[in-house]
Design a protein around this motif. Structure first.
Motif, mmCIF file in Angstrom:
data_model
loop_
_atom_site.group_PDB
_atom_site.id
_atom_site.type_symbol
_atom_site.label_atom_id
_atom_site.label_comp_id
_atom_site.label_asym_id
_atom_site.label_seq_id
_atom_site.Cartn_x
_atom_site.Cartn_y
_atom_site.Cartn_z
ATOM 1 N N GLN A 109 33.080 96.769 76.015
ATOM 2 C CA GLN A 109 33.106 95.599 75.135
ATOM 3 C C GLN A 109 33.759 94.423 75.870
ATOM 4 O O GLN A 109 34.796 93.899 75.438
ATOM 5 C CB GLN A 109 33.870 95.906 73.837
ATOM 6 C CG GLN A 109 33.236 97.013 72.990
ATOM 7 C CD GLN A 109 33.996 97.260 71.685
ATOM 8 O OE1 GLN A 109 34.131 96.384 70.830
ATOM 9 N NE2 GLN A 109 34.514 98.468 71.522
ATOM 10 N N PRO A 110 33.135 94.001 76.995
ATOM 11 C CA PRO A 110 33.739 92.916 77.774
ATOM 12 C C PRO A 110 33.675 91.589 77.024
ATOM 13 O O PRO A 110 32.799 91.382 76.193
ATOM 14 C CB PRO A 110 32.868 92.863 79.031
ATOM 15 C CG PRO A 110 31.543 93.391 78.593
ATOM 16 C CD PRO A 110 31.837 94.433 77.539
ATOM 17 N N LEU A 111 34.615 90.708 77.325
ATOM 18 C CA LEU A 111 34.621 89.374 76.740
ATOM 19 C C LEU A 111 33.359 88.620 77.147
ATOM 20 O O LEU A 111 33.015 88.583 78.328
ATOM 21 C CB LEU A 111 35.864 88.610 77.242
ATOM 22 C CG LEU A 111 36.119 87.241 76.621
ATOM 23 C CD1 LEU A 111 36.478 87.366 75.146
ATOM 24 C CD2 LEU A 111 37.237 86.511 77.375
ATOM 25 N N ASP A 112 32.667 88.039 76.189
ATOM 26 C CA ASP A 112 31.495 87.210 76.470
ATOM 27 C C ASP A 112 31.939 86.022 77.342
ATOM 28 O O ASP A 112 32.830 85.270 76.942
ATOM 29 C CB ASP A 112 30.927 86.717 75.124
ATOM 30 C CG ASP A 112 29.680 85.872 75.296
ATOM 31 O OD1 ASP A 112 29.427 85.374 76.415
ATOM 32 O OD2 ASP A 112 28.962 85.695 74.291
ATOM 33 N N PRO A 113 31.310 85.870 78.542
ATOM 34 C CA PRO A 113 31.733 84.790 79.444
ATOM 35 C C PRO A 113 31.590 83.398 78.813
ATOM 36 O O PRO A 113 32.193 82.436 79.302
ATOM 37 C CB PRO A 113 30.806 84.926 80.653
ATOM 38 C CG PRO A 113 30.105 86.226 80.505
ATOM 39 C CD PRO A 113 30.197 86.655 79.079
ATOM 40 N N ALA A 114 30.811 83.290 77.730
ATOM 41 C CA ALA A 114 30.689 81.992 77.043
ATOM 42 C C ALA A 114 32.026 81.569 76.430
ATOM 43 O O ALA A 114 32.234 80.383 76.144
ATOM 44 C CB ALA A 114 29.614 82.077 75.951
ATOM 45 N N ASN A 115 32.934 82.515 76.239
ATOM 46 C CA ASN A 115 34.257 82.186 75.685
ATOM 47 C C ASN A 115 35.176 81.680 76.802
ATOM 48 O O ASN A 115 36.163 82.313 77.176
ATOM 49 C CB ASN A 115 34.871 83.419 75.017
ATOM 50 C CG ASN A 115 34.093 83.866 73.794
ATOM 51 O OD1 ASN A 115 33.577 83.039 73.043
ATOM 52 N ND2 ASN A 115 33.998 85.176 73.589
ATOM 53 N N THR A 116 34.855 80.504 77.306
ATOM 54 C CA THR A 116 35.551 79.998 78.499
ATOM 55 C C THR A 116 37.012 79.643 78.220
ATOM 56 O O THR A 116 37.857 79.768 79.104
ATOM 57 C CB THR A 116 34.827 78.758 79.054
ATOM 58 O OG1 THR A 116 34.692 77.808 77.982
ATOM 59 C CG2 THR A 116 33.439 79.121 79.573
ATOM 60 N N VAL A 117 37.295 79.187 76.999
ATOM 61 C CA VAL A 117 38.684 78.834 76.678
ATOM 62 C C VAL A 117 39.548 80.100 76.720
ATOM 63 O O VAL A 117 40.637 80.118 77.312
ATOM 64 C CB VAL A 117 38.774 78.155 75.285
ATOM 65 C CG1 VAL A 117 40.220 77.835 74.933
ATOM 66 C CG2 VAL A 117 37.921 76.895 75.252
ATOM 67 N N LEU A 118 39.029 81.174 76.112
ATOM 68 C CA LEU A 118 39.747 82.457 76.122
ATOM 69 C C LEU A 118 39.847 83.018 77.544
ATOM 70 O O LEU A 118 40.871 83.598 77.913
ATOM 71 C CB LEU A 118 39.021 83.486 75.246
ATOM 72 C CG LEU A 118 39.397 83.599 73.776
ATOM 73 C CD1 LEU A 118 38.705 84.812 73.163
ATOM 74 C CD2 LEU A 118 40.912 83.728 73.587
ATOM 75 N N ALA A 119 38.787 82.853 78.321
ATOM 76 C CA ALA A 119 38.797 83.380 79.688
ATOM 77 C C ALA A 119 39.884 82.696 80.517
ATOM 78 O O ALA A 119 40.605 83.354 81.281
ATOM 79 C CB ALA A 119 37.423 83.197 80.340
ATOM 80 N N ASP A 120 40.026 81.379 80.357
ATOM 81 C CA ASP A 120 41.083 80.645 81.090
ATOM 82 C C ASP A 120 42.471 81.094 80.636
ATOM 83 O O ASP A 120 43.377 81.285 81.448
ATOM 84 C CB ASP A 120 40.933 79.131 80.867
ATOM 85 C CG ASP A 120 39.744 78.570 81.632
ATOM 86 O OD1 ASP A 120 39.201 79.293 82.495
ATOM 87 O OD2 ASP A 120 39.349 77.420 81.355
ATOM 88 N N TRP A 121 42.618 81.221 79.312
ATOM 89 C CA TRP A 121 43.904 81.686 78.756
ATOM 90 C C TRP A 121 44.203 83.096 79.285
ATOM 91 O O TRP A 121 45.340 83.394 79.677
ATOM 92 C CB TRP A 121 43.801 81.660 77.226
ATOM 93 C CG TRP A 121 44.803 82.503 76.520
ATOM 94 C CD1 TRP A 121 46.055 82.132 76.121
ATOM 95 C CD2 TRP A 121 44.640 83.878 76.138
ATOM 96 N NE1 TRP A 121 46.682 83.197 75.516
ATOM 97 C CE2 TRP A 121 45.833 84.265 75.513
ATOM 98 C CE3 TRP A 121 43.603 84.810 76.246
ATOM 99 C CZ2 TRP A 121 46.021 85.564 75.004
ATOM 100 C CZ3 TRP A 121 43.781 86.095 75.749
ATOM 101 C CH2 TRP A 121 44.980 86.448 75.133
ATOM 102 N N HIS A 122 43.180 83.970 79.325
ATOM 103 C CA HIS A 122 43.366 85.343 79.797
ATOM 104 C C HIS A 122 43.899 85.361 81.228
ATOM 105 O O HIS A 122 44.796 86.152 81.556
ATOM 106 C CB HIS A 122 42.038 86.107 79.693
ATOM 107 C CG HIS A 122 42.140 87.548 80.081
ATOM 108 N ND1 HIS A 122 41.955 87.983 81.383
ATOM 109 C CD2 HIS A 122 42.435 88.661 79.356
ATOM 110 C CE1 HIS A 122 42.123 89.300 81.425
ATOM 111 N NE2 HIS A 122 42.418 89.730 80.215
ATOM 112 N N LYS A 123 43.391 84.457 82.067
ATOM 113 C CA LYS A 123 43.869 84.380 83.461
ATOM 114 C C LYS A 123 45.345 84.001 83.506
ATOM 115 O O LYS A 123 46.096 84.515 84.335
ATOM 116 C CB LYS A 123 43.052 83.323 84.228
ATOM 117 C CG LYS A 123 41.783 83.881 84.846
ATOM 118 C CD LYS A 123 41.074 82.811 85.674
ATOM 119 C CE LYS A 123 39.568 82.974 85.548
ATOM 120 N NZ LYS A 123 38.839 81.716 85.586
#
Lengths: 203, 203
Positions: free
Chosen positions: B179-193
């Motif tokens: 259940q990987p994070l959808d790459p379209a969720n860029t705000v969450l992806a940046d926060w995750h980093k």
């Protein structure tokens, strides 16, 4: 403070909590049957579009029933409904989360995806095929709670707490939406009668 | 205190919380793959048969991740990871419950009822037909969180809190179990980093 209120077990929990505290907080009704909670005016208060929502004195908004009750407990510690010590609060929070995750949430989604489908299908993702399983999880965990409550006056032993209010309100709601408490759960049934006799149950 | 620890996102959350607090708490490993958590010795500590469980100094046991973190925050208030005021704590608890109920729990059951079925089918009620829907709910709420995180450093604005730790750990776990994070969720992806770069992420 002002409570944005409606029908349903979640607002009822907060009203009962307020009643047990002996507080008076003005309320404003939100018509969830008509979808008023999903309209921009309420979504500005609660981006999840749910009730209840508490407006704080600084004009900010607070949602999620357990967070609202914790806030009211901090502002009005007596009588304690979560706990007077870190250990008491921890015990109450432990049981509250167990009840919330394994009973209330599957019971709620079991309802939303079946009997409640017509009301909820245009508001949240609904999966009718999941409803029977979710209902069975809630029923199974109620049966487990029945064993855990053996010999105890309240969920946290001799202390009446938020955990009792949460479990009580959802058992009541289940009975209204086709998920009545299995009468074999006699310990829970006796406990339920004790909570129902409290004046706050009318809130 | 002693932490009964294991693999999995829930024990990891508590380990990260302890690391962010700068605490050292002895741990004892519980082999959940071998079902050690369902054996009488652990069920005596936690009647739900889950990890983590914290043994308190008085010999009592505390379960449920948010209750454990609240307890550690009360005993060790600095640095605050829930909040320093009633209003801050309320905001953190609101977001933590939203994430817990609408992301972590459906993601977890989505996993238990499909990829995790072999491990879980003899431990908890499993309903494979519910898995795809539950996974979609978690994915939908992650997409919603992505919109809510726009312009914010952390879930509670400029404060790093328990809500970030909870969401971070479950996004990581989702990626490990299909259940990987959808790459379209860029705000969450940046926060995750940003969260992944914290030393506590190795805990």
């Amino acid at each position: 403070m002002k409570l944005y209120d409606s029908i349903g077990p979640n607002p009822r929990l907060v009203r009962m909590f307020i009643a047990e505290k002996g507080l008076t907080i003005p309320t404003q009704a939100v018509d969830i049957r008509a979808g008023e909670n999903r309209k921009p005016e309420h979504v500005a208060r609660n981006p999840h579009g749910q009730t209840p929502t508490l407006e704080l004195d600084d004009g900010s908004f607070l949602s999620e029933i357990t967070a609202i009750c914790e806030y009211l407990e901090e502002k009005h510690p007596a009588p304690p409904l979560i706990g007077s010590t870190a250990e008491e609060r921890a015990e109450c929070r432990m049981w509250t989360r167990r009840i919330d995750l394994t009973i209330c949430e599957p019971l709620a989604n079991g309802f939303r995806f079946s009997e409640g489908l017509k009301m909820f299908q245009n508001r949240v993702l609904c999966f009718p095929e999941a409803a029977p399983g979710l209902k069975k999880i809630a029923a199974d965990r109620l049966q487990w709670m029945n064993t855990q409550m053996q010999g105890k006056e309240f969920v946290c032993g001799s202390r009446f707490t938020l955990a009792d209010l949460l479990l009580y309100g959802w058992i009541d709601f289940g009975a209204q939406v086709g998920q009545p408490l299995d009468p074999a759960n006699t310990v829970l049934a006796d406990w339920h009668k004790r909570i129902a006799a409290r004046p706050s149950a009318k809130a």
